[in-house]
Write a protein that holds these residues in place. Structure first.
Motif, mmCIF file in Angstrom:
data_model
loop_
_atom_site.group_PDB
_atom_site.id
_atom_site.type_symbol
_atom_site.label_atom_id
_atom_site.label_comp_id
_atom_site.label_asym_id
_atom_site.label_seq_id
_atom_site.Cartn_x
_atom_site.Cartn_y
_atom_site.Cartn_z
ATOM 1 N N GLY A 291 -42.487 70.995 -44.104
ATOM 2 C CA GLY A 291 -41.829 72.070 -43.381
ATOM 3 C C GLY A 291 -42.499 72.417 -42.065
ATOM 4 O O GLY A 291 -42.247 73.474 -41.496
ATOM 5 N N HIS A 292 -43.362 71.507 -41.564
ATOM 6 C CA HIS A 292 -44.054 71.718 -40.289
ATOM 7 C C HIS A 292 -43.954 70.452 -39.436
ATOM 8 O O HIS A 292 -43.886 69.342 -39.963
ATOM 9 C CB HIS A 292 -45.526 72.068 -40.507
ATOM 10 N N PHE A 293 -43.981 70.632 -38.131
ATOM 11 C CA PHE A 293 -43.999 69.520 -37.189
ATOM 12 C C PHE A 293 -45.424 69.299 -36.685
ATOM 13 O O PHE A 293 -46.091 70.240 -36.257
ATOM 14 C CB PHE A 293 -43.088 69.800 -35.985
ATOM 15 N N SER A 294 -45.882 68.050 -36.737
ATOM 16 C CA SER A 294 -47.204 67.714 -36.221
ATOM 17 C C SER A 294 -47.134 67.570 -34.704
ATOM 18 O O SER A 294 -46.230 66.934 -34.177
ATOM 19 C CB SER A 294 -47.699 66.393 -36.829
ATOM 20 N N PHE A 295 -48.114 68.143 -34.013
ATOM 21 C CA PHE A 295 -48.141 67.980 -32.561
ATOM 22 C C PHE A 295 -49.567 67.827 -32.065
ATOM 23 O O PHE A 295 -50.527 68.274 -32.693
ATOM 24 C CB PHE A 295 -47.478 69.173 -31.849
ATOM 25 N N LYS A 296 -49.684 67.185 -30.920
ATOM 26 C CA LYS A 296 -50.953 67.060 -30.220
ATOM 27 C C LYS A 296 -50.646 66.968 -28.738
ATOM 28 O O LYS A 296 -49.710 66.279 -28.334
ATOM 29 C CB LYS A 296 -51.722 65.814 -30.678
ATOM 30 N N MET A 297 -51.434 67.668 -27.924
ATOM 31 C CA MET A 297 -51.155 67.681 -26.497
ATOM 32 C C MET A 297 -52.441 67.844 -25.695
ATOM 33 O O MET A 297 -53.461 68.298 -26.211
ATOM 34 C CB MET A 297 -50.169 68.794 -26.153
ATOM 35 N N ALA A 298 -52.351 67.444 -24.432
ATOM 36 C CA ALA A 298 -53.502 67.558 -23.528
ATOM 37 C C ALA A 298 -52.992 67.912 -22.141
ATOM 38 O O ALA A 298 -51.920 67.463 -21.720
ATOM 39 C CB ALA A 298 -54.291 66.262 -23.491
ATOM 40 N N SER A 299 -53.785 68.694 -21.449
ATOM 41 C CA SER A 299 -53.450 69.023 -20.065
ATOM 42 C C SER A 299 -53.776 67.836 -19.174
ATOM 43 O O SER A 299 -54.359 66.843 -19.612
ATOM 44 C CB SER A 299 -54.252 70.248 -19.613
ATOM 45 N N LYS B 139 -35.259 73.208 -35.580
ATOM 46 C CA LYS B 139 -34.876 72.850 -36.944
ATOM 47 C C LYS B 139 -35.128 71.382 -37.247
ATOM 48 O O LYS B 139 -35.621 71.032 -38.318
ATOM 49 C CB LYS B 139 -33.393 73.166 -37.166
ATOM 50 N N THR B 140 -34.764 70.514 -36.307
ATOM 51 C CA THR B 140 -34.826 69.079 -36.561
ATOM 52 C C THR B 140 -36.058 68.399 -35.962
ATOM 53 O O THR B 140 -36.426 67.300 -36.381
ATOM 54 C CB THR B 140 -33.580 68.386 -35.991
ATOM 55 N N GLY B 141 -36.658 68.997 -34.946
ATOM 56 C CA GLY B 141 -37.765 68.370 -34.250
ATOM 57 C C GLY B 141 -37.323 67.369 -33.192
ATOM 58 O O GLY B 141 -38.160 66.693 -32.583
ATOM 59 N N ASP B 142 -36.014 67.284 -32.962
ATOM 60 C CA ASP B 142 -35.495 66.355 -31.955
ATOM 61 C C ASP B 142 -35.761 66.882 -30.546
ATOM 62 O O ASP B 142 -35.674 68.092 -30.292
ATOM 63 C CB ASP B 142 -33.992 66.155 -32.137
ATOM 64 N N LEU B 143 -36.057 65.963 -29.647
ATOM 65 C CA LEU B 143 -36.284 66.331 -28.246
ATOM 66 C C LEU B 143 -34.962 66.704 -27.589
ATOM 67 O O LEU B 143 -33.977 65.968 -27.676
ATOM 68 C CB LEU B 143 -36.942 65.160 -27.494
ATOM 69 N N CYS C 22 -49.837 72.342 -36.387
ATOM 70 C CA CYS C 22 -48.611 72.195 -37.181
ATOM 71 C C CYS C 22 -47.666 73.343 -36.843
ATOM 72 O O CYS C 22 -48.003 74.525 -37.076
ATOM 73 C CB CYS C 22 -48.942 72.199 -38.661
ATOM 74 N N ILE C 23 -46.527 73.015 -36.284
ATOM 75 C CA ILE C 23 -45.542 74.025 -35.890
ATOM 76 C C ILE C 23 -44.575 74.261 -37.051
ATOM 77 O O ILE C 23 -43.938 73.306 -37.529
ATOM 78 C CB ILE C 23 -44.743 73.557 -34.651
ATOM 79 N N PRO C 24 -44.429 75.506 -37.511
ATOM 80 C CA PRO C 24 -43.487 75.789 -38.599
ATOM 81 C C PRO C 24 -42.053 75.425 -38.204
ATOM 82 O O PRO C 24 -41.596 75.740 -37.107
ATOM 83 C CB PRO C 24 -43.640 77.297 -38.830
ATOM 84 N N GLN C 25 -41.375 74.749 -39.094
ATOM 85 C CA GLN C 25 -39.977 74.372 -38.851
ATOM 86 C C GLN C 25 -39.085 75.605 -38.992
ATOM 87 O O GLN C 25 -39.262 76.414 -39.899
ATOM 88 C CB GLN C 25 -39.562 73.304 -39.852
ATOM 89 N N ARG C 26 -38.156 75.742 -38.080
ATOM 90 C CA ARG C 26 -37.235 76.881 -38.130
ATOM 91 C C ARG C 26 -36.306 76.727 -39.325
ATOM 92 O O ARG C 26 -35.678 75.690 -39.508
ATOM 93 C CB ARG C 26 -36.436 76.974 -36.837
ATOM 94 N N GLN C 27 -36.213 77.757 -40.154
ATOM 95 C CA GLN C 27 -35.429 77.685 -41.381
ATOM 96 C C GLN C 27 -34.044 78.319 -41.252
ATOM 97 O O GLN C 27 -33.162 78.047 -42.043
ATOM 98 C CB GLN C 27 -36.204 78.369 -42.520
ATOM 99 N N GLU C 28 -33.854 79.182 -40.286
ATOM 100 C CA GLU C 28 -32.573 79.896 -40.164
ATOM 101 C C GLU C 28 -31.475 78.989 -39.634
ATOM 102 O O GLU C 28 -31.720 78.099 -38.831
ATOM 103 C CB GLU C 28 -32.752 81.088 -39.235
#
Length: 247
Positions: free
Chosen positions: A87-95, A132-136, A241-247
């Motif tokens: 129920g979470h999206f994995s992310f990693k980012m850098a400036s 909800k889906t994690g799609d770009l 980990c970004i919580p997935q939107r459930q609504e």
């Protein structure tokens, strides 16, 4: 082994010589004794040979190194140090790094923005993701040194409710920012946008309709005494980990 066989042959010859002497003497008992001695000598020679072979083979095989299979490293999405819960999206980012290397944004093992993809630029780099889906949804970058802040404001107004907003700076991202643009980014959950200055590094993950300040934000000031590069602070990196939107 040759030594043992030579010893056995010598014993045979010696026994035959004695055997001939004894035959002439007619000593049957002595003959029987000599035959027994012969077989005993052969038996002891082979026993000695077997012991030596076992010892040598033991040394050979005992000293051979045991090859271990290669250690298999676990791969988590976007190279995270640990997996995200369901129920979470994995992310990693850098400036960005100074004005040389652009920022990088990864979500669910997909590179959304990077210099390799050729979709980053000076200023504020933004990726919009379906909560909800994690799609770009789309990506864009806005030059806050020589560009027009109104293009950024227009872009921010198009963001729909429930959208995950990921932002990363490259070079200067603050010179053209005004109060309206800072207010709009603050409403996405940013705590640091109001103090973002010339050539500061900043990375942020927020969302349209968020009710609290986002926990996913890092900001480092451009300061001559602490800068890692001449004129620019060090690169910022963040994962989570970004919580997935459930609504």
């Amino acid at each position: 082994m040759l030594l043992c066989l030579s010893t056995g042959a010598y014993i045979v010859l010696y026994s035959l010589q004695i055997l001939g002497t004894n035959m002439r003497a007619g000593g049957i008992l002595k003959l029987a004794a000599l035959v027994s001695v012969f077989f005993l000598a052969v038996f002891l020679a082979f026993q000695l040979l077997e012991i030596n072979m076992d010892f040598n083979l033991g040394n050979v095989f005992g000293s051979m190194p045991v090859e271990e299979g290669p250690t298999r490293l676990e791969h988590y999405k976007c190279g995270l140090s640990k997996p995200c819960p369901e129920g979470h999206f994995s992310f990693k980012m850098a400036s960005g790094a100074a004005s040389v290397v652009g920022p990088k944004i990864c979500l669910e093992d997909n590179i959304l923005m990077s210099g390799v993809k050729n979709n980053v630029g000076r200023g504020i780099n933004i990726a919009l993701v379906n909560g909800k889906t994690g799609d770009l949804i789309k990506t864009d970058h806005f030059d806050m040194w020589a560009g027009d802040v109104n293009t950024l404001i227009t872009f921010l107004k198009t963001i729909e409710e429930g959208t995950v907003v990921m932002m990363a700076t490259f070079d200067d991202s603050a010179s053209k920012l005004n109060d309206e643009s800072k207010k709009m980014i603050g409403e996405l959950g940013s705590s640091s946008i109001s103090t973002l200055g010339f050539r500061d590094n900043w990375i942020f993950v927020g969302g349209k309709g968020i009710k609290t300040k986002s926990p996913f934000e890092q900001h480092i000031k451009n300061h001559a005494e602490t800068n890692k590069y001449e004129g620019w602070p060090e690169v910022l990196e963040m994962e989570g980990c970004i919580p997935q939107r459930q609504e």
